[in-house]
Design a protein around this motif. Structure first.
Motif, PDB file in Angstrom:
ATOM      1  N   SER A   1       1.013  -1.358  -0.514  1.00  0.00           N
ATOM      2  CA  SER A   1       0.130   0.188  -0.501  1.00  0.00           C
ATOM      3  C   SER A   1       0.637   1.160  -0.209  1.00  0.00           C
ATOM      4  CB  SER A   1      -0.713  -0.065   1.376  1.00  0.00           C
ATOM      5  OG  SER A   1       0.158   0.171   2.235  1.00  0.00           O
ATOM      6  N   SER A   2       2.204   0.707   0.721  1.00  0.00           N
ATOM      7  CA  SER A   2       2.387   2.357   0.090  1.00  0.00           C
ATOM      8  C   SER A   2       3.874   2.872  -1.292  1.00  0.00           C
ATOM      9  CB  SER A   2       3.972   2.053   1.281  1.00  0.00           C
ATOM     10  OG  SER A   2       5.010   1.574   0.986  1.00  0.00           O
ATOM     11  N   THR A   3       3.272   1.622  -1.401  1.00  0.00           N
ATOM     12  CA  THR A   3       4.168   1.811  -3.181  1.00  0.00           C
ATOM     13  C   THR A   3       2.915   2.793  -3.827  1.00  0.00           C
ATOM     14  OG1 THR A   3       5.172  -0.231  -2.614  1.00  0.00           O
ATOM     15  CG2 THR A   3       5.078   1.209  -5.247  1.00  0.00           C
ATOM     16  N   PHE A   4       1.707   1.696  -3.711  1.00  0.00           N
ATOM     17  CA  PHE A   4       0.526   2.506  -4.516  1.00  0.00           C
ATOM     18  C   PHE A   4       0.470   4.140  -3.901  1.00  0.00           C
ATOM     19  CE2 PHE A   4      -4.185   3.523  -4.549  1.00  0.00           C
ATOM     20  CZ  PHE A   4      -4.242   3.597  -6.051  1.00  0.00           C
ATOM     21  N   SER A   5       0.577   4.614  -2.465  1.00  0.00           N
ATOM     22  CA  SER A   5       0.182   5.603  -1.823  1.00  0.00           C
ATOM     23  C   SER A   5       0.965   6.646  -2.511  1.00  0.00           C
ATOM     24  CB  SER A   5       0.210   5.827  -0.378  1.00  0.00           C
ATOM     25  OG  SER A   5      -0.953   4.600  -0.271  1.00  0.00           O
TER      26      SER A   5
ATOM     27  N   LEU B   1       2.920  11.126  -6.261  1.00  0.00           N
ATOM     28  CA  LEU B   1       3.531  11.857  -7.442  1.00  0.00           C
ATOM     29  C   LEU B   1       3.269  11.866  -8.427  1.00  0.00           C
ATOM     30  CD1 LEU B   1       6.526   8.717  -7.369  1.00  0.00           C
ATOM     31  CD2 LEU B   1       6.724  10.562  -6.880  1.00  0.00           C
ATOM     32  N   ILE B   2       2.133  11.858  -8.599  1.00  0.00           N
ATOM     33  CA  ILE B   2       1.071  12.081  -9.535  1.00  0.00           C
ATOM     34  C   ILE B   2       0.483  13.687  -9.443  1.00  0.00           C
ATOM     35  CG2 ILE B   2      -1.231  11.189 -11.132  1.00  0.00           C
ATOM     36  CD1 ILE B   2      -0.640   8.620 -11.022  1.00  0.00           C
ATOM     37  N   GLY B   3      -0.191  13.440  -7.596  1.00  0.00           N
ATOM     38  CA  GLY B   3      -0.420  14.479  -7.379  1.00  0.00           C
ATOM     39  C   GLY B   3       0.553  15.915  -7.694  1.00  0.00           C
ATOM     40  N   LEU B   4       1.276  15.609  -7.273  1.00  0.00           N
ATOM     41  CA  LEU B   4       2.455  16.356  -7.114  1.00  0.00           C
ATOM     42  C   LEU B   4       2.865  17.115  -8.222  1.00  0.00           C
ATOM     43  CD1 LEU B   4       4.867  17.417  -5.672  1.00  0.00           C
ATOM     44  CD2 LEU B   4       6.509  15.661  -6.055  1.00  0.00           C
TER      45      LEU B   4
ATOM     46  N   LEU C   1      10.878  12.463  -4.288  1.00  0.00           N
ATOM     47  CA  LEU C   1       9.570  11.374  -4.619  1.00  0.00           C
ATOM     48  C   LEU C   1       9.678  10.712  -5.151  1.00  0.00           C
ATOM     49  CD1 LEU C   1       6.549  14.084  -3.353  1.00  0.00           C
ATOM     50  CD2 LEU C   1       7.941  12.151  -1.788  1.00  0.00           C
ATOM     51  N   LEU C   2      10.684  10.938  -6.752  1.00  0.00           N
ATOM     52  CA  LEU C   2      10.884   9.595  -7.579  1.00  0.00           C
ATOM     53  C   LEU C   2      11.869   9.047  -6.974  1.00  0.00           C
ATOM     54  CD1 LEU C   2      10.516  12.145 -10.654  1.00  0.00           C
ATOM     55  CD2 LEU C   2       9.117  10.458 -10.218  1.00  0.00           C
ATOM     56  N   GLY C   3      12.830   9.613  -6.081  1.00  0.00           N
ATOM     57  CA  GLY C   3      13.492   8.310  -5.683  1.00  0.00           C
ATOM     58  C   GLY C   3      13.629   7.587  -4.897  1.00  0.00           C
ATOM     59  N   LEU C   4      12.066   8.661  -3.435  1.00  0.00           N
ATOM     60  CA  LEU C   4      11.661   7.577  -2.994  1.00  0.00           C
ATOM     61  C   LEU C   4      10.615   6.189  -3.119  1.00  0.00           C
ATOM     62  CD1 LEU C   4      11.517   6.818  -0.183  1.00  0.00           C
ATOM     63  CD2 LEU C   4       8.985   8.533  -0.112  1.00  0.00           C
ATOM     64  N   ALA C   5      10.397   7.106  -4.376  1.00  0.00           N
ATOM     65  CA  ALA C   5       9.618   5.436  -5.346  1.00  0.00           C
ATOM     66  C   ALA C   5      10.233   4.548  -5.792  1.00  0.00           C
ATOM     67  CB  ALA C   5       8.705   6.578  -6.601  1.00  0.00           C
ATOM     68  N   ILE C   6      11.366   5.348  -6.626  1.00  0.00           N
ATOM     69  CA  ILE C   6      12.402   3.849  -7.517  1.00  0.00           C
ATOM     70  C   ILE C   6      13.084   3.133  -5.577  1.00  0.00           C
ATOM     71  CG2 ILE C   6      14.712   4.535  -8.074  1.00  0.00           C
ATOM     72  CD1 ILE C   6      13.800   6.624  -9.565  1.00  0.00           C
TER      73      ILE C   6
ATOM     74  N   THR D   1      11.868  -1.155  -5.730  1.00  0.00           N
ATOM     75  CA  THR D   1      13.327  -1.608  -6.030  1.00  0.00           C
ATOM     76  C   THR D   1      12.744  -2.252  -4.962  1.00  0.00           C
ATOM     77  OG1 THR D   1      14.244   0.408  -8.070  1.00  0.00           O
ATOM     78  CG2 THR D   1      15.718  -2.170  -6.702  1.00  0.00           C
ATOM     79  N   LYS D   2      12.690  -2.107  -3.653  1.00  0.00           N
ATOM     80  CA  LYS D   2      12.547  -2.856  -2.698  1.00  0.00           C
ATOM     81  C   LYS D   2      11.690  -3.672  -2.700  1.00  0.00           C
ATOM     82  CE  LYS D   2      12.339  -2.903   2.392  1.00  0.00           C
ATOM     83  NZ  LYS D   2      11.829  -2.041   3.627  1.00  0.00           N
ATOM     84  N   ALA D   3      10.328  -3.446  -2.771  1.00  0.00           N
ATOM     85  CA  ALA D   3       9.211  -4.238  -3.554  1.00  0.00           C
ATOM     86  C   ALA D   3       9.511  -5.343  -4.218  1.00  0.00           C
ATOM     87  CB  ALA D   3       7.995  -3.873  -4.047  1.00  0.00           C
ATOM     88  N   ARG D   4      10.401  -5.111  -5.853  1.00  0.00           N
ATOM     89  CA  ARG D   4      10.184  -6.318  -6.454  1.00  0.00           C
ATOM     90  C   ARG D   4      11.772  -7.289  -6.682  1.00  0.00           C
ATOM     91  NH1 ARG D   4      14.315  -3.272 -10.712  1.00  0.00           N
ATOM     92  NH2 ARG D   4      15.668  -5.105  -9.381  1.00  0.00           N
TER      93      ARG D   4
END
Length: 173
Positions: free
Chosen positions: A3-7, A12-15, A75-80, A84-87
């Motif tokens: 859920s943290s990845t989805f959030s 990011l889209i909102g940003l 924020l994109l760095g955090l998403a990456i 990556t961790k989830a993958r």
């Protein structure tokens, strides 16, 4: 998909959409929370706002950043990082047919679905990295439409994973 990845994708889209219309907040003291945090989190769905605030406030660099361009990159760095961790986790679960859930090892069926999700996450990472590259392009105007498209595609990849897991009745709480 966590859920943290989805959030984070929602954040990011909102940003990208919100900060494209926001001037740099120069008057906020550097040790305080940037007004951009509220703008970003208020721009997403209500049920994800508290998670958004939690994610952004947990990182002092993100929570205090006053420049919308730098905040996008952070924020994109955090998403990456999270994707990556989830993958990696998905790949390990598919390979070993086990997962750790609440400190207990459980048997995992459906390695095909997990491998598919890992590939979706890999594609999402590529699109997040492409967005970062677009933002960091020096001497060029940032193309917010293409950057937003990269982020939207990354979000779609994460949703495809969620649907793949749901089709195989795999639920990630």
């Amino acid at each position: 998909m966590s859920s943290s990845t989805f959030s984070l994708v929602t954040i990011l889209i909102g940003l990208i959409l919100i900060t494209s219309h926001v001037a740099i907040a120069k008057n906020a003291p550097s040790k305080r929370v940037s007004p951009l945090v509220g703008l970003v989190c208020n721009g997403i769905e209500k049920e994800d706002r508290s998670r958004c605030m939690q994610e952004m406030l947990s990182n002092p660099k993100i929570s205090s950043e006053k420049d919308s361009g730098k905040l996008r990159v952070l924020l994109l760095g955090l998403a990456i990082k999270k994707t990556t961790k989830a993958r990696i986790s998905l790949e390990m679960m598919a390979k070993t047919n086990t997962a750790i859930l609440r400190n207990q090892q459980i048997s995992v069926k459906y390695s095909e679905a997990l491998n598919a999700c890992a590939k979706y996450f890999g594609s999402a990472i590529e699109h997040f990295e492409s967005a970062v590259s677009r933002i960091k392009s020096e001497g060029q105007e940032i193309d917010l439409v293409d950057t937003s498209m990269d982020i939207a595609i990354a979000g779609d990849q994460l949703l495809y994973c969620e649907r793949t897991l749901a089709d195989d009745h795999i639920v990630d709480h």
